[in-house]
Design an enzyme around this catalytic site. Structure first.
Site, mmCIF file in Angstrom:
data_model
loop_
_atom_site.group_PDB
_atom_site.id
_atom_site.type_symbol
_atom_site.label_atom_id
_atom_site.label_comp_id
_atom_site.label_asym_id
_atom_site.label_seq_id
_atom_site.Cartn_x
_atom_site.Cartn_y
_atom_site.Cartn_z
ATOM 1 N N ALA A 75 11.658 -59.496 30.956
ATOM 2 C CA ALA A 75 11.967 -59.920 32.447
ATOM 3 C C ALA A 75 10.755 -61.063 32.935
ATOM 4 O O ALA A 75 9.874 -60.901 32.223
ATOM 5 C CB ALA A 75 11.862 -58.679 33.528
ATOM 6 N N GLN A 77 8.957 -60.968 35.196
ATOM 7 C CA GLN A 77 7.836 -60.094 35.732
ATOM 8 C C GLN A 77 7.341 -59.288 34.834
ATOM 9 O O GLN A 77 6.733 -58.133 34.705
ATOM 10 C CB GLN A 77 7.904 -59.591 36.850
ATOM 11 N N SER A 78 7.596 -59.449 33.542
ATOM 12 C CA SER A 78 7.220 -58.559 32.429
ATOM 13 C C SER A 78 5.602 -58.411 32.211
ATOM 14 O O SER A 78 5.095 -59.453 31.921
ATOM 15 C CB SER A 78 7.834 -59.082 30.884
ATOM 16 N N ASN A 79 5.110 -57.293 32.181
ATOM 17 C CA ASN A 79 3.924 -56.856 31.914
ATOM 18 C C ASN A 79 3.452 -57.131 30.285
ATOM 19 O O ASN A 79 2.444 -57.554 29.890
ATOM 20 C CB ASN A 79 3.441 -55.336 32.334
ATOM 21 N N ALA A 81 4.923 -59.285 28.258
ATOM 22 C CA ALA A 81 5.032 -60.770 28.140
ATOM 23 C C ALA A 81 3.396 -61.258 28.729
ATOM 24 O O ALA A 81 2.733 -61.987 27.930
ATOM 25 C CB ALA A 81 6.061 -61.580 28.898
#
Ligand SMILES: Cc1ncc(COP(=O)(O)O)c(C=O)c1O
Length: 331
Positions: A75, A77-79, A81
């Site tokens: 997403a 806001q992927s942590n 990523a």
């Protein structure tokens, strides 16, 4: 099935601290010594969080395969990523992120850190019918054609190999608190919960589903059996009641959990993962599933940047500020 020849590449600082949570324990109706926080948010790399332990194994496999570029998806806001971007920076690897959404959806929080760490982003519209995994494979193929050597890190960083990082965490925890009865953890793509189960057993781990996968029970069972551990999927302890209107949506129970943790212990939770896990813990205590006299560990898996990338959560948190007019005494 795991590749036994891979040795992890160290990216974090271990062991992470185990802290007591007496004021939150009391607020929930537990005894003061019942509640503990395993602070995997405090593990060093890139703002910290659970993805670091998983990346230690996945990046080792990538390096062993001769990769020079990490490609992963998530997403906006992927942590995961964000921490893949930080791991790439630490290891001198390029990072390409395939993110669903659009840049203006989340121009802060994790996305800002992705930019800081030097990642490149391919945006996939939420209306796109092609599954994110397929787009990610196509991006990797394009990179290969252009002469790069990419390695695809799976969605959320989860595989049975990555779950070895949380088998290590389970062993670390048993040294810190041998009589632990419950570990409460946010369940996203599943490898964190799977790794803990592989060491602690299904009966001690409560996974709180965050809405990131369609079928958390079968996802979890597949990851655990891929670690070579036999599992009865009916025995898995899952809370599937904290998702609310969907993965990205803030629920009232999560807001209460975030405010309670912050105001009793100064503990910051995020609206998507750790806030849901705490709401699950509160619900389990209310239901009598977690009770007094048993040692319960809340695994803090990080995610603070996601709070700053969540417009609704920030608005509701800022609305809590109590203004106070201070008048200095007249001399
Ligand atoms: C802060 C945070 N907590 C928990 C999780 C869940 O971990 P897992 O994907 O291994 O289930 C994630 C990732 O999705 C996360 O970013």
């Amino acid at each position: 099935v795991i590749n036994a020849s891979v040795q992890p590449v160290r990216l974090g600082t271990w062991p992470t601290p185990l802290e007591a949570g007496p004021r939150l324990a009391e607020a929930l109706g537990l005894d003061q010594g019942d509640l503990w926080f395993k602070r995997d948010d405090l593990c060093g790399l890139g703002g910290g969080g659970n993805k670091v332990r998983k990346l230690e194994w996945t990046c080792a496999a990538a390096l062993a395969a001769g990769a020079r570029t990490l490609v992963t998806s998530g997403a906006a806001q992927s942590n995961h990523a964000r921490l893949t971007s930080a791991a790439g920076a630490r290891l001198g690897l390029d990072v390409v992120l395939v993110l669903s959404g659009a840049p203006d959806h989340a121009a802060s929080g994790n996305l800002a850190l992705d930019g800081l760490f030097g990642a490149r982003v391919v945006w996939v519209s939420e209306h796109d019918q092609t599954p994110l995994d397929e787009v990610t494979e196509a991006v990797a193929s394009d990179l290969r054609r252009a002469g790069a050597t990419p390695y695809v890190v799976p969605f959320g960083g989860s595989s049975s190999l990555a779950a070895q990082g949380y088998a290590e965490c389970g062993a670390e925890l048993l040294l810190q608190i041998p009589d632990v009865s419950n570990v409460v953890v946010a369940l996203g793509s599943g490898a964190t919960t799977a790794g803990l189960i592989s060491v602690l057993g299904a009966e001690r781990v409560l996974g709180v589903h965050c809405g990131a996968v369609a079928d958390p029970r079968s996802t979890l069972a597949r990851l655990v059996s891929g670690m070579g551990v036999s599992i009865d999927s009916a025995a898995l302890r899952l809370d599937v009641g904290q998702v609310g209107a969907g993965y990205g949506q803030l629920t009232d129970a999560v807001m209460v959990a975030m405010l309670t943790a912050a105001r009793t212990e100064g503990l910051v939770l995020d609206p998507i993962y750790t806030g849901r896990a705490m709401a699950g813990l509160i619900a389990a205590v209310a239901a009598g599933e977690i009770g007094r006299g048993a040692r319960t560990v809340f695994l803090h898996t990080g995610g603070m940047p996601g709070l700053f990338g969540h417009v609704d959560a920030i608005e509701r948190v800022v609305a809590q500020v109590r203004e106070w007019q201070f008048h200095a005494p007249q001399s």
